[in-house]
Design a protein around this motif. Sequence first.
Motif, PDB file in Angstrom:
ATOM      1  N   VAL A  65       0.866  -1.181   0.000  1.00  0.00           N
ATOM      2  CA  VAL A  65       0.000   0.000   0.000  1.00  0.00           C
ATOM      3  C   VAL A  65       0.898   1.225   0.000  1.00  0.00           C
ATOM      4  N   ALA A  66       0.746   2.069  -1.008  1.00  0.00           N
ATOM      5  CA  ALA A  66       1.536   3.293  -1.110  1.00  0.00           C
ATOM      6  C   ALA A  66       0.634   4.499  -0.926  1.00  0.00           C
TER       7      ALA A  66
ATOM      8  N   LYS B  98       0.330 -13.947  -4.475  1.00  0.00           N
ATOM      9  CA  LYS B  98      -0.849 -13.226  -4.008  1.00  0.00           C
ATOM     10  C   LYS B  98      -0.651 -11.706  -4.074  1.00  0.00           C
ATOM     11  N   PHE B  99       0.383 -11.273  -4.744  1.00  0.00           N
ATOM     12  CA  PHE B  99       0.774  -9.859  -4.715  1.00  0.00           C
ATOM     13  C   PHE B  99      -0.326  -8.924  -5.217  1.00  0.00           C
ATOM     14  N   GLN B 100      -0.515  -7.824  -4.474  1.00  0.00           N
ATOM     15  CA  GLN B 100      -1.418  -6.745  -4.877  1.00  0.00           C
ATOM     16  C   GLN B 100      -0.757  -5.403  -4.560  1.00  0.00           C
ATOM     17  N   TYR B 101      -1.045  -4.402  -5.385  1.00  0.00           N
ATOM     18  CA  TYR B 101      -0.514  -3.054  -5.144  1.00  0.00           C
ATOM     19  C   TYR B 101      -1.669  -2.063  -5.189  1.00  0.00           C
ATOM     20  N   HIS B 102      -1.744  -1.199  -4.169  1.00  0.00           N
ATOM     21  CA  HIS B 102      -2.764  -0.158  -4.122  1.00  0.00           C
ATOM     22  C   HIS B 102      -2.101   1.162  -3.749  1.00  0.00           C
ATOM     23  N   GLU B 103      -2.586   2.231  -4.350  1.00  0.00           N
ATOM     24  CA  GLU B 103      -1.983   3.543  -4.094  1.00  0.00           C
ATOM     25  C   GLU B 103      -3.062   4.589  -3.809  1.00  0.00           C
TER      26      GLU B 103
ATOM     27  N   GLU C 110       6.691  13.481  -1.441  1.00  0.00           N
ATOM     28  CA  GLU C 110       7.042  12.325  -0.615  1.00  0.00           C
ATOM     29  C   GLU C 110       6.015  11.211  -0.803  1.00  0.00           C
ATOM     30  N   LEU C 111       6.515  10.034  -1.098  1.00  0.00           N
ATOM     31  CA  LEU C 111       5.687   8.835  -1.211  1.00  0.00           C
ATOM     32  C   LEU C 111       6.135   7.852  -0.142  1.00  0.00           C
ATOM     33  N   ARG C 112       5.180   7.295   0.590  1.00  0.00           N
ATOM     34  CA  ARG C 112       5.475   6.262   1.572  1.00  0.00           C
ATOM     35  C   ARG C 112       4.746   4.984   1.179  1.00  0.00           C
TER      36      ARG C 112
END
Length: 420
Positions: free
Chosen positions: A174-175, A272-277, A335-337
Amino acid sequence: MTPPRSKPYDIILLGATGYTGRFCAGHITSSLPTDLKWAVAGRSHERLSALVEELKAINPDRAQPAIETTTLSLDSVKALAHKTCLVLNTVGPYYRYSSPVVQACAETGTHYLDVTGETPWVYEMIQKHHDTAKANGAIIIPEIGLESSPSDLLTWLLVTLIRDRLSVGTKEVVASVHEIKSQPSGGTLATATSILGHYSLSEFAKSSAPWALSPIPGPKSPHVVPFVTRLLGVRKVQHLGTLTTSMGAGPNVATVQRTWGLLGGSKGYGSKFQYHEYMRVKNSLAGVIIHGAIGFFFMAIIIPPVRWLIQMAAHNFYAPGQGASREETAKESFELRAIAEADQDIPKPRKAMAKFRHDGGIYHLTGIFLAEAAMVILRDDALAKKLGGGLLTPATLGQSFIDRLRNAGVTIECRLMPEE
């Protein structure tokens, strides 16, 4: 493919007199090795000559770039591509002007980088030119700028850390855009307000579908975004805070998903990888309002008369090729975390956290991305070379790219968090 050593230039910067192009030219002049052979390219010899004079003030002792005039016809840019090992392209909107440039580089085996955020166009370029570029050994990386280097690099760092330290894949990253202080340039505004007039809604839907840019089918993960998030746009994540819909998330999600496929899919990032921003907000109410406003904007801009009015308003703000002054951009920041959860079958899986931060102009940062990525391809042993070329992603430049960005003043951090 012309052998690299026989080419007159290492780099040609196309669109050098535009807003982003000038920042990139400045960084090359001030920061890249002096033995670099490079040229600035565009349609106007007069404007290019004026730019070269400006660059002399940045570094008077450095040999200044050569000048190459060109149109954007396929024959013209193909002749340009034959002269260089790598093309940096800042000519946008990319869907309108830059398809011949990608084609020329793919067919001549010339490496290519750009800073688009136009997912339908990237999808089109992958379909048309990936195989040709790979056959000719051309590394072609669109979206090497703010879209989508920070997201892609942080995800790669987190996944690599979890794999190295815990010997497992990653379940979710999660970004969150933690901070952004910036004004869009005229080119960015022109692209955002005109691309819907070029691609149909069905083309947008096809290119924006989950895992559409991945070269292999995406994971069939049971993990889904919480219902409240899908309905109201708000999600609360420990260590990141209250989050909501981010207008710039789409290209970044698509790029990260392509990286997943390029780097082995289940064997690399995980099955199972997922990416959300998202973007950080002060509270849930602000998140709901922003989510609704973004949805309303995209519904409104579909209507041609409304889109025309928005285009006129954007043009009055900044015309293409223009943007905030250097003095104004010095106050900008980004800035991105991101936080990643390991794919562990335990009550509290381990997590890792990463941060990307730049203080200074966002378009200056874009110029840094372009120039430093070029040096990775030209002089480092990047993973992209082992992949054999094709339409790749920022993360395929790996640790060398991260190291060069750090040396250029960008803060990039990644750490495994303590067990809970």
